[in-house]
Design an enzyme around this catalytic site. Structure first.
Site, mmCIF file in Angstrom:
data_model
loop_
_atom_site.group_PDB
_atom_site.id
_atom_site.type_symbol
_atom_site.label_atom_id
_atom_site.label_comp_id
_atom_site.label_asym_id
_atom_site.label_seq_id
_atom_site.Cartn_x
_atom_site.Cartn_y
_atom_site.Cartn_z
ATOM 1 N N ASP A 1 7.252 18.108 -29.883
ATOM 2 C CA ASP A 1 7.579 18.235 -28.458
ATOM 3 C C ASP A 1 7.544 19.725 -28.092
ATOM 4 O O ASP A 1 7.400 20.587 -28.964
ATOM 5 C CB ASP A 1 8.991 17.659 -28.262
ATOM 6 C CG ASP A 1 9.337 17.435 -26.797
ATOM 7 O OD1 ASP A 1 8.483 17.646 -25.931
ATOM 8 O OD2 ASP A 1 10.483 17.040 -26.535
ATOM 9 N N ASP B 1 8.812 14.060 -19.340
ATOM 10 C CA ASP B 1 10.169 13.875 -18.841
ATOM 11 C C ASP B 1 10.178 13.289 -17.439
ATOM 12 O O ASP B 1 10.409 13.986 -16.452
ATOM 13 C CB ASP B 1 10.912 15.216 -18.888
ATOM 14 C CG ASP B 1 10.977 15.752 -20.321
ATOM 15 O OD1 ASP B 1 10.713 14.969 -21.261
ATOM 16 O OD2 ASP B 1 11.282 16.947 -20.499
#
Ligand SMILES: *[C@@H]1O[C@H](CO)[C@@H](O)[C@H](O)[C@H]1NC(C)=O
Ligand SMILES: *[C@@H]1O[C@H](CO)[C@@H](O)[C@H](O)[C@H]1NC(C)=O
Length: 924
Positions: free
Chosen positions: A517, A593
């Site tokens: 990530d 996100d």
């Protein structure tokens, strides 16, 4: 702090918490190269082919190009590639120093094809196979023809703009130089731009970019003559069909960024950048792959969207279709012009031409196609194990538990927090014993902590990305002060890969998945939350040149590490947020996100479709939305949608309420369970289409136009998609919906369509156009195309890998000619044995009342316990009285027919092994 200041900061914080802070990110106007290139406005392009410079070789030609405005020389190289593809590049003939060219994206050297060349003073025609490229010499442009159809033109709008490298000139010198130039009777237009602010250095929100190489932009326009729509260039939270941006806001931006709470219907850059675009119309599909890893903006013109619907109507009424063909204007900050022209002519062919260059997504392990349970964070060992046990208690399948950053010893990757996780190896083993996996996060930022081996190694060996002064670059991220390994250096990648090995990272297992990530890279205190552009990488390249490729280079290391960790036995499972062209060779991608809002659920489809046509099929969105707390209905609808998307994971921000399915009302839990179990019933189909994706390179998840290229109504549909060419999915994505409109597409652009069968009750739909379908809370509108056979498994277990030996159900859905075909792929579901022929690939066909099976690859074999449990035949007008199974040893067995209804019946327990090389079932 004064009360007022306090209030102000508090207010800013609140605003920040609700939506993206656009001020953190540049507009085209604020990125000086974008502004300069976007405003290029020549009546006639100043670029021309220099006479008598044509050089003809077996597979390519070269010729010089001159910019008439300043006399600067460039070289064009144009070559033919097997399979309806051209490649061309334009670089400076004698640059002050080499310009960056992307070498890590293509999977391998393309297969070049011989070209034939004819030329005159006005043009050069390069023929390759049945296609040709016609280069106009003055002004310079290239027309690409698929057969005899003009498909795409480069520089037809004269937007070509190539900023050659120059020495930075100071005051007096500048004057002198201008005088010299005038003496040579050449006006250097580019000298003027020196005076424009931002050209030689640039500031943004207190960050200074020194631009040691000055202005280096490259820009070129492409017109798609046969197209109505353009699509591709992920990643944006926008519609699948691209909108016109010229005179309508900012261009689409490609610059890998960590955007906090991203906005919908936006062309702002997100976590990944894949610079491939397609134009499509009834006459064909053409693609352009702009191979450049620097910040890139794409200006779109001539596509129909809300903005110019009125204009279209006016034109239509006036009887003229005076609209220009759509065009895309690529603008990159540095590098060279490096372009692949994909001539289709069908959508699937164009997609395959792209993936043939860049690589096909790999067949994942079966567990990775199951359901993934994630949150930031599962707090400790007990939490992880108790959630895993609860899934069993509630009879909900789940394959993988995930750990976010809090499992580490204070954000030092390759370590565990032993307070919370005292026995990681035992915990992983306990999960494995349940038939489950663990995936955990490893980010690229490295904590600057003198007690951390990784940091010390990187410091001692000079493995970090450097500042322009040559010092280790320090940024701020989860661990606090952090530095970033330079994954472009093969030695550093090897070191990084080694850290994944069991001998280095003992508290692990060869079975775990890895989540990379924050690899845009995210730098909390950097310009636009990322790294300074004048930072330096391996080979002396600036971060500016390679930015969009950084995350992918981390994946190359991770992939290598995971392969070696299992002695080349297990297929790595990696999830990444940043991505570029070729990421599918290493990892799955999720849409980052998102938020617990209906709009974000809807956005998942066009976002994953755009990634899919750009080669990245293994895509999904965080179920439930990362930020915020989803209401029960949104949560269950999200599960239903994601159950039919390739990557299926629930995830949530640390500040959200716990949201495991059983924490919702019982009814919601049952709906979620039903959706996940539906996913598992289709696992043999999923696994087969993942295999076929590796084999062919065509997407798994497809826009409707891939299968129905002649139906204009589907060109801009964002709510439907197909899996392979077999299932049509139109999820419910509106609050309180009791009906959804499902569009059944046309094959010829008119009234001729396919037959479809609702997978729940086999209701038949045999008309083209919209139908309002009634939906209850459990309903996911999914339709199997008549003419297809889909393998399923109806005994649902706690995880995908536990279903390995379970028997198969075939759903045979007939077309108008009472015919159907399908495939089934079987192997050990985890190793590379299949690459040595350890697999079964079967084709089923139903024709003239006989269902038969044969091996597609006769030399492959795999020992499976799987057998045929039932055959459901859908769409035969009358129920037969007899069904007879005949195997290759010529034994015949009478079979029972049960559960006959108006549209379907079931042949019970044929019992034949899936290893049987041929068999048939005859209906009478
Ligand atoms: C693993 O399972 C065993 C047996 O049920 C149990 O005693 C142990 O506490 C578990 N360990 C972890 C870390 O979950
Ligand atoms: C298989 O059986 C059928 C029908 O009983 C017969 O016609 C055929 O010749 C047999 N084939 C073989 C290879 O034994």
């Amino acid at each position: 702090m004064s009360r007022r200041l306090c209030l102000l900061i508090f207010t800013l914080f609140i605003i920040n918490a609700l939506a993206v802070d656009k001020n953190n990110f540049k507009t085209c106007e604020q990125a000086s190269f974008c502004k300069r290139s976007r405003n290029v406005n020549y009546e006639k392009s100043p670029y021309e082919i220099v006479p008598n410079t044509l050089n003809i070789n077996a597979n390519y030609i070269t010729a010089d190009i001159v910019n008439k405005e300043n006399g600067h020389l460039f070289v064009l190289k144009l070559e033919g590639i097997k399979g309806n593809t051209f490649h061309f590049e334009i670089d400076e003939k004698t640059p002050l120093k080499p310009r960056y060219r992307v070498v890590d994206a293509l999977q391998k050297e393309p297969t070049y094809e011989a070209v034939k060349v004819s030329s005159s003073t006005s043009d050069i025609t390069v023929t390759c196979g049945e296609n040709k490229a016609v280069i106009s010499t003055a002004p310079f442009k290239i027309d690409f023809y698929q057969k005899d159809v003009l498909s795409v033109t480069a520089n037809s709008k004269a937007k070509m703009h190539f900023e050659h490298l120059r020495k930075k000139l100071e005051g007096e010198q500048h004057q002198q130089n201008n005088e010299n130039e005038e003496k040579d009777n050449v006006v250097d237009n580019n000298q003027q731009i020196q005076d424009e602010p931002g050209t030689w250095e640039e500031n943004f929100k207190g960050h200074h970019d020194t631009k040691p190489n000055g202005p280096t932009a490259v820009a070129l326009d492409f017109t798609f003559h046969q197209s109505n729509v353009l699509f591709g260039i992920p990643e944006h939270a926008d519609s699948f069909a691209l909108k016109t941006t010229v005179g309508n806001g900012d261009p689409y931006r490609l610059y890998n960024l960590d955007v906090f709470e991203y906005e919908l219907n936006s062309r702002m850059a997100l976590y990944g950048s894949v610079p491939v675009i397609y134009g499509h119309g009834e006459k064909g599909t053409t693609g352009i792959f702009w191979q450049n890893a620097a910040e890139t903006w794409i200006d779109i013109a001539g596509t129909s969207n809300e903005q110019n619907v009125m204009e279209s109507i006016v034109n239509f009424v006036a009887g003229s279709r005076n609209q220009d063909a759509p065009s895309a204007h690529f603008i990159s900050e540095s590098g060279i012009m490096d372009v692949f022209v994909l001539l289709g002519p069908t959508p699937n062919e164009a997609f395959k031409q792209y993936t043939d260059l860049i690589g096909h997504g790999n067949l994942p392990q079966m567990f990775a196609i199951g359901y993934h349970q994630c949150r930031w964070n599962y707090n400790d060992e007990q939490d992880v194990m108790s959630v895993a046990h609860k899934f069993d208690e509630h009879d909900i399948p789940m394959d993988t538990m995930w750990l976010d950053i809090e499992y580490t010893d204070s954000k030092k990757y390759f370590t565990w927090d032993h307070q919370k996780f005292p026995h990681p190896v035992e915990m992983i083993k306990n999960l494995t014993d349940m038939g489950r996996h663990l995936t955990f996060i490893i980010d690229p930022h490295i904590k600057r902590d003198s007690g951390y081996f990784f940091h010390n190694d990187c410091t001692d060996r000079g493995y970090y990305i450097k500042t322009k002064e040559g010092k280790d670059y320090e940024g701020w991220c989860w661990p606090g002060s952090a530095s970033y390994p330079d994954f472009f250096n093969p030695e550093i990648r090897k070191y990084y890969a080694d850290q994944y090995l069991m001998e280095n990272f003992h508290e692990n297992s060869p079975e775990t998945g890895i989540w990379n990530d924050m690899n845009e890279p995210s730098v909390f205190n950097g310009p636009e939350i990322t790294m300074l552009k004048d930072n330096l990488h391996y080979g002396g390249w600036e971060h500016r040149d390679v930015h969009n490729l950084y995350g992918q280079m981390q994946l190359v290391g991770t992939f290598d590490g995971l392969i070696r960790r299992s002695q080349n036995q297990l297929r790595p499972f990696i999830l990444t947020r940043a991505h570029f062209s070729g990421t599918q060779r290493y990892a799955a991608v999720w849409t980052g996100d998102n938020a617990a809002e209906w709009g974000h659920l809807e956005a998942a489809i066009p976002m994953c479709l755009s990634l899919s046509v750009a080669g990245i099929s293994f895509c999904g969105s965080d179920v439930g939305g990362f930020f915020g707390n989803p209401e029960a209905e949104l949560f269950s609808r999200w599960y239903q949608t994601s159950a039919f998307m390739p990557f299926f994971r629930s995830h949530a921000h640390i500040d959200t309420k716990r949201r495991e399915p059983w924490l919702f009302p019982e009814e919601t839990k049952l709906i979620i369970r039903d959706a996940i179990r539906k996913r598992y019933s289709f696992l043999p189909f999923w696994y087969t289409i993942f295999y076929e994706h590796e084999r062919t390179g065509m997407p798994i998840m497809r826009p409707l136009l891939a299968q129905y290229p002649l139906d204009k109504n589907v060109f801009s549909i964002d709510t439907h998609f197909m899996l392979s060419d077999k299932l049509l999915i139109r999820p419910v994505m509106q609050k309180g919906a009791s009906k959804v409109d499902v569009y059944f597409p046309s094959r010829n652009g008119d009234k001729q369509g396919d037959i479809w069968y609702d997978i729940d009750d086999y209701r038949k739909i045999d008309h083209v156009g919209s139908e309002s379908v009634t939906v209850n809370a459990y309903k996911v509108p999914v339709f199997q195309r008549g003419g297809t056979i889909i393998p399923r498994k109806m005994r649902i277990r706690r995880s995908a890998i536990l279903m390995h030996d379970d028997p198969i159900t075939l759903v045979v859905a007939l077309d108008a000619k009472k015919h159907a075909k399908g495939t089934l792929y079987i192997d050990d579901e985890k190793s590379y044995g299949y690459r040595q022929g350890k697999y079964l690939y079967l084709e089923f066909e139903f024709k003239d009342g006989v269902l038969s099976s044969r091996l597609i690859d006769e030399s492959a074999s795999y020992n499976t316990k799987t057998w045929l449990e039932r055959v459901i035949i859908v769409g035969l007008d009358k129920v037969p009285t007899e069904a007879t199974l005949r195997t290759s040893s010529n034994q015949s067995t009478k079979l029972e027919i049960v559960d006959a209804s108006k549209t379907s019946f079931t042949i019970r327990k044929p019992g034949v092994s899936m290893m049987e090389p041929t068999w048939s079932i005859t209906l009478n």
